[in-house]
Motif scaffolding. Structure first.
Motif, PDB file in Angstrom:
ATOM      1  N   THR A 187       0.843  -1.197   0.000  1.00  0.00           N
ATOM      2  CA  THR A 187       0.000   0.000   0.000  1.00  0.00           C
ATOM      3  C   THR A 187       0.873   1.239   0.000  1.00  0.00           C
ATOM      4  OG1 THR A 187      -1.705  -1.152   1.285  1.00  0.00           O
ATOM      5  CG2 THR A 187      -1.837   1.255   1.187  1.00  0.00           C
ATOM      6  N   VAL A 188       0.641   2.134  -0.950  1.00  0.00           N
ATOM      7  CA  VAL A 188       1.377   3.399  -1.004  1.00  0.00           C
ATOM      8  C   VAL A 188       0.641   4.429  -0.152  1.00  0.00           C
ATOM      9  CG1 VAL A 188       2.179   5.279  -2.462  1.00  0.00           C
ATOM     10  CG2 VAL A 188       2.312   2.919  -3.290  1.00  0.00           C
ATOM     11  N   ARG A 189       1.329   4.969   0.870  1.00  0.00           N
ATOM     12  CA  ARG A 189       0.735   6.016   1.710  1.00  0.00           C
ATOM     13  C   ARG A 189       1.297   7.393   1.343  1.00  0.00           C
ATOM     14  NH1 ARG A 189       0.244   4.698   7.968  1.00  0.00           N
ATOM     15  NH2 ARG A 189      -1.124   6.524   7.728  1.00  0.00           N
ATOM     16  N   SER A 190       2.587   7.464   1.088  1.00  0.00           N
ATOM     17  CA  SER A 190       3.210   8.736   0.712  1.00  0.00           C
ATOM     18  C   SER A 190       4.586   8.442   0.134  1.00  0.00           C
ATOM     19  CB  SER A 190       3.347   9.653   1.933  1.00  0.00           C
ATOM     20  OG  SER A 190       4.127  10.788   1.615  1.00  0.00           O
ATOM     21  N   ASN A 191       4.907   9.109  -0.979  1.00  0.00           N
ATOM     22  CA  ASN A 191       6.239   8.904  -1.554  1.00  0.00           C
ATOM     23  C   ASN A 191       7.208  10.021  -1.178  1.00  0.00           C
ATOM     24  OD1 ASN A 191       5.458  11.039  -3.171  1.00  0.00           O
ATOM     25  ND2 ASN A 191       5.250   9.826  -5.039  1.00  0.00           N
ATOM     26  N   VAL A 192       6.807  10.890  -0.235  1.00  0.00           N
ATOM     27  CA  VAL A 192       7.702  11.950   0.219  1.00  0.00           C
ATOM     28  C   VAL A 192       8.908  11.325   0.908  1.00  0.00           C
ATOM     29  CG1 VAL A 192       7.963  13.948   1.723  1.00  0.00           C
ATOM     30  CG2 VAL A 192       5.815  13.577   0.512  1.00  0.00           C
ATOM     31  N   GLY A 193      10.097  11.633   0.427  1.00  0.00           N
ATOM     32  CA  GLY A 193      11.314  11.128   1.044  1.00  0.00           C
ATOM     33  C   GLY A 193      11.675   9.709   0.694  1.00  0.00           C
ATOM     34  N   ALA A 194      10.906   9.058  -0.185  1.00  0.00           N
ATOM     35  CA  ALA A 194      11.199   7.664  -0.518  1.00  0.00           C
ATOM     36  C   ALA A 194      12.549   7.528  -1.222  1.00  0.00           C
ATOM     37  CB  ALA A 194      10.089   7.084  -1.388  1.00  0.00           C
ATOM     38  N   GLY A 195      12.826   8.453  -2.148  1.00  0.00           N
ATOM     39  CA  GLY A 195      14.115   8.409  -2.838  1.00  0.00           C
ATOM     40  C   GLY A 195      15.271   8.688  -1.903  1.00  0.00           C
ATOM     41  N   ASP A 196      15.045   9.553  -0.923  1.00  0.00           N
ATOM     42  CA  ASP A 196      16.094   9.865   0.048  1.00  0.00           C
ATOM     43  C   ASP A 196      16.358   8.670   0.956  1.00  0.00           C
ATOM     44  OD1 ASP A 196      15.822  12.439  -1.055  1.00  0.00           O
ATOM     45  OD2 ASP A 196      14.244  12.909   0.385  1.00  0.00           O
ATOM     46  N   SER A 197      15.290   7.991   1.371  1.00  0.00           N
ATOM     47  CA  SER A 197      15.446   6.776   2.165  1.00  0.00           C
ATOM     48  C   SER A 197      16.194   5.711   1.375  1.00  0.00           C
ATOM     49  CB  SER A 197      14.073   6.247   2.585  1.00  0.00           C
ATOM     50  OG  SER A 197      14.190   5.063   3.337  1.00  0.00           O
ATOM     51  N   SER A 198      15.902   5.661   0.078  1.00  0.00           N
ATOM     52  CA  SER A 198      16.582   4.705  -0.796  1.00  0.00           C
ATOM     53  C   SER A 198      18.079   4.987  -0.863  1.00  0.00           C
ATOM     54  CB  SER A 198      15.964   4.775  -2.199  1.00  0.00           C
ATOM     55  OG  SER A 198      16.574   3.853  -3.069  1.00  0.00           O
ATOM     56  N   LEU A 199      18.453   6.263  -1.012  1.00  0.00           N
ATOM     57  CA  LEU A 199      19.870   6.613  -1.040  1.00  0.00           C
ATOM     58  C   LEU A 199      20.533   6.269   0.291  1.00  0.00           C
ATOM     59  CD1 LEU A 199      22.347   7.857  -2.348  1.00  0.00           C
ATOM     60  CD2 LEU A 199      21.517  10.124  -1.654  1.00  0.00           C
ATOM     61  N   ALA A 200      19.847   6.521   1.406  1.00  0.00           N
ATOM     62  CA  ALA A 200      20.391   6.167   2.715  1.00  0.00           C
ATOM     63  C   ALA A 200      20.645   4.668   2.798  1.00  0.00           C
ATOM     64  CB  ALA A 200      19.426   6.606   3.820  1.00  0.00           C
TER      65      ALA A 200
END
Length: 315
Positions: free
Chosen positions: A243-256
């Protein structure tokens, strides 16, 4: 230790709404206030994983003071650079079907003295860092070559550097050979100057960024997955999301996740995918904890599906 640099941080308010109807009163069902900015989010994800991180960022006014307070509460060391203008405040409206509407403020304009202080602070804090992650847009006043100067200084200090930005700031920094760049599909298409319709198109474009100077390219293709192209080869990965709730910061979490796992090879790509998938299933710009990760949902392969059409072709 992972040092992050966020030249244009923000105070982010996220409201969860059933739907967004223009001209109507919309009642939120949930609300979050988070420190924002791509590098800030990387630090938050690193801290959530129990790793040490230091966040370098210009802060001004009451919003800047609140950003520092929120980061401190999350156990993140802050190396603030005082600036005269107030830190920007952003608003995100997350609908129940996963659609996200963001309103991003421009942020303050940095003076020449503030720009130099920001550079000196990055250099001073880089001692002992394993990685420097430079992320996000540049505020008004900074030349597109600013990130290129950071890359040069980082390498002079013997520190690896990851870069997540776009446009002229990205292309200007490539000649300095950043250790990894992390464009999304739109940024990748912009960098090579042509549309991307397939995974193969994206892989070729990532290879061209390597020819322009990047040592490795971690390309996010949204719901289509991620690509990693480096000197050792090309890998493609996907992660199952319930379930997608919010993609805010998803790319940043991925880089981390990529940097936490060493920043190289298919294992780091798998970590990036797991972190990104966990992030989109959390509310607002919340960063996932290790308990939120599901490595079994991740698939990484060296067999690139070059003819697979992107769900959202980039034109």
């Amino acid at each position: 230790m992972i040092l992050t640099v966020t030249p244009n941080p923000s105070l982010d308010r996220t409201y969860e709404v059933p739907s967004l109807d223009r001209g109507e009163v919309v009642r939120a069902t949930g609300e979050r206030v988070d420190p924002g900015g791509k590098g800030v989010n990387v630090s938050r994800a690193v801290a959530a994983a129990g790793r040490r991180t230091v966040a370098v960022l210009p802060l001004g006014g009451a919003p800047g003071a609140l950003v520092a307070q929120l980061l401190d509460a999350q156990g993140i060391e802050v190396a603030p650079v005082p600036v005269e203008g107030p830190t920007r405040s952003n608003i995100a409206l997350a609908e129940s079907d996963g659609v996200l509407t963001k309103i991003n403020a421009p942020g303050p304009e940095l003076s020449a003295a503030e720009q130099e202080l920001l550079l000196r602070t990055v250099y001073r804090q880089s001692a002992g860092a394993d990685w420097i992650a430079c992320c996000g847009s540049l505020p008004r006043g900074l030349d597109p070559s600013w990130y290129a100067e950071v890359v040069t200084r980082a390498h002079a200090a013997g520190v690896r550097i990851a870069l997540d930005t776009s446009g002229p700031a990205l292309t200007a920094a490539l000649s300095g050979q950043p250790d990894v760049v992390k464009p999304n599909a739109e940024e990748l298409a912009e960098a090579v100057g042509r549309p991307l319709a397939t995974v193969g198109d994206a892989a070729k474009a990532a290879g061209e960024l390597r020819e322009m100077g990047a040592k490795a390219v971690l390309a996010s293709l949204g719901a289509d997955g991620q690509l990693l192209v480096d000197a050792d080869g090309t890998w493609f990965g996907t992660a199952r999301v319930e379930t997608v709730r919010s993609n805010v910061g998803a790319g940043d979490s991925s880089l981390a996740g990529f940097l936490i796992a060493g920043g190289r090879g298919p294992e780091a790509l798998a970590s990036a995918l797991a972190h990104g998938a966990a992030a989109v299933q959390t509310p607002g710009s919340a960063m996932p904890a290790p308990s939120d990760l599901d490595p079994s949902a991740v698939t990484v392969t060296a067999d690139i599906p070059v003819d697979r059409a992107l769900k959202e072709p980039v034109t």
